[in-house]
Design a protein around this motif. Structure first.
Motif, PDB file in Angstrom:
ATOM      1  N   GLN A 105       0.811  -1.219   0.000  1.00 33.88           N
ATOM      2  CA  GLN A 105       0.000   0.000   0.000  1.00 33.88           C
ATOM      3  C   GLN A 105       0.846   1.272   0.000  1.00 33.88           C
ATOM      4  OE1 GLN A 105      -2.977   0.262   3.025  1.00 33.88           O
ATOM      5  NE2 GLN A 105      -3.761   2.203   2.284  1.00 33.88           N
TER       6      GLN A 105
ATOM      7  N   LYS B 183      -7.906   4.355  -4.603  1.00 36.20           N
ATOM      8  CA  LYS B 183      -8.859   3.593  -3.799  1.00 36.20           C
ATOM      9  C   LYS B 183      -8.728   2.104  -4.090  1.00 36.20           C
ATOM     10  CE  LYS B 183     -13.749   3.267  -2.521  1.00 36.20           C
ATOM     11  NZ  LYS B 183     -13.469   2.058  -1.844  1.00 36.20           N
TER      12      LYS B 183
ATOM     13  N   SER C  95      -5.603   0.871  -2.458  1.00 35.11           N
ATOM     14  CA  SER C  95      -5.813   0.831  -1.010  1.00 35.11           C
ATOM     15  C   SER C  95      -6.683  -0.360  -0.627  1.00 35.11           C
ATOM     16  CB  SER C  95      -6.469   2.138  -0.561  1.00 35.11           C
ATOM     17  OG  SER C  95      -6.714   2.114   0.815  1.00 35.11           O
ATOM     18  N   ASP C  96      -7.742  -0.599  -1.391  1.00 32.46           N
ATOM     19  CA  ASP C  96      -8.616  -1.743  -1.129  1.00 32.46           C
ATOM     20  C   ASP C  96      -7.865  -3.059  -1.292  1.00 32.46           C
ATOM     21  OD1 ASP C  96     -10.645   0.057  -0.650  1.00 32.46           O
ATOM     22  OD2 ASP C  96     -11.677  -0.304  -2.568  1.00 32.46           O
TER      23      ASP C  96
ATOM     24  N   ASP D 105      -5.608  -3.494   1.672  1.00 33.62           N
ATOM     25  CA  ASP D 105      -6.406  -3.861   2.842  1.00 33.62           C
ATOM     26  C   ASP D 105      -6.827  -5.329   2.775  1.00 33.62           C
ATOM     27  OD1 ASP D 105      -6.189  -1.306   3.833  1.00 33.62           O
ATOM     28  OD2 ASP D 105      -8.205  -0.682   3.190  1.00 33.62           O
ATOM     29  N   ALA D 106      -7.226  -5.777   1.591  1.00 33.99           N
ATOM     30  CA  ALA D 106      -7.621  -7.175   1.421  1.00 33.99           C
ATOM     31  C   ALA D 106      -6.442  -8.104   1.678  1.00 33.99           C
ATOM     32  CB  ALA D 106      -8.183  -7.400   0.017  1.00 33.99           C
TER      33      ALA D 106
END
Length: 192
Positions: free
Chosen positions: A73, A172, A175-176, A179-180
């Protein structure tokens, strides 16, 4: 020897001033890009040193997976931020160059209008319709230029808006994804 008309000297001086301003604008943009790249290289070297130390401290495969996913990230964010900074610098330089060009064009239009006015004052009797046609053509050309300029500015604003929206969507998504990956690593740890 004939004297050089003051108008010619003024035009040359104006052209030289525009050239100097253009060079200064381009150099300032180049200077900003060099400064940005130096900052990025310095920060990257510092981060590599820090991450290398952290990598040496990794003891097991789960820590290695967590460490690897923690790198994703920030890298994506930094790449997008760098791209945005470069875009801002280039857009700033382009805006300054556009202002210089607009000023030069406005000056040229004014000089042409002055020349037409001077011509109309010295035109022979009976040439009023030709002078009126010349003035009308000049007004039409100026109107067309203004319309094209407005359309170009609107297109540039739409393109910038679309670019910003795409960059935000990409950020985004990155970032997603990070996060996943982090959640996946955590769930693997919990299951183990």
């Amino acid at each position: 020897m004939t004297a050089i008309p003051q108008q010619v000297l003024d035009r040359q001086k104006s052209a030289l001033n525009t050239l100097v301003a253009t060079q200064a604008t381009l150099f300032a943009g180049f200077e900003k890009l060099v400064d940005l790249n130096l900052k990025v290289v310095k920060a990257t070297l510092d981060e590599v040193a820090q991450q290398s130390q952290q990598a040496v401290d990794v003891k097991d495969p789960q820590e290695a997976a967590a460490f690897a996913s923690s790198l994703v990230q920030p890298g994506a964010e930094k790449a997008l931020a760098y791209g945005k900074h470069v875009y801002d610098i280039v857009a700033g330089v382009q805006g300054e160059l556009a202002k210089l060009a607009e000023a030069q064009i406005a000056e040229g239009q004014q000089q042409l209008a002055d020349a037409v006015e001077q011509f109309s004052k010295n035109a022979p009797t009976g040439s009023e319709s030709a002078v009126a046609l010349l003035k009308s053509s000049l007004a039409t050309a100026n109107g067309a230029y203004e319309s094209l300029t407005k359309a170009a500015k609107q297109a540039a604003e739409v393109a910038e808006s679309n670019l910003n929206a795409a960059a935000n969507a990409t950020f985004k998504a990155a970032s997603d994804a990070a996060d996943a990956a982090t959640k996946s690593t955590r769930s693997r740890r919990a299951a183990a």
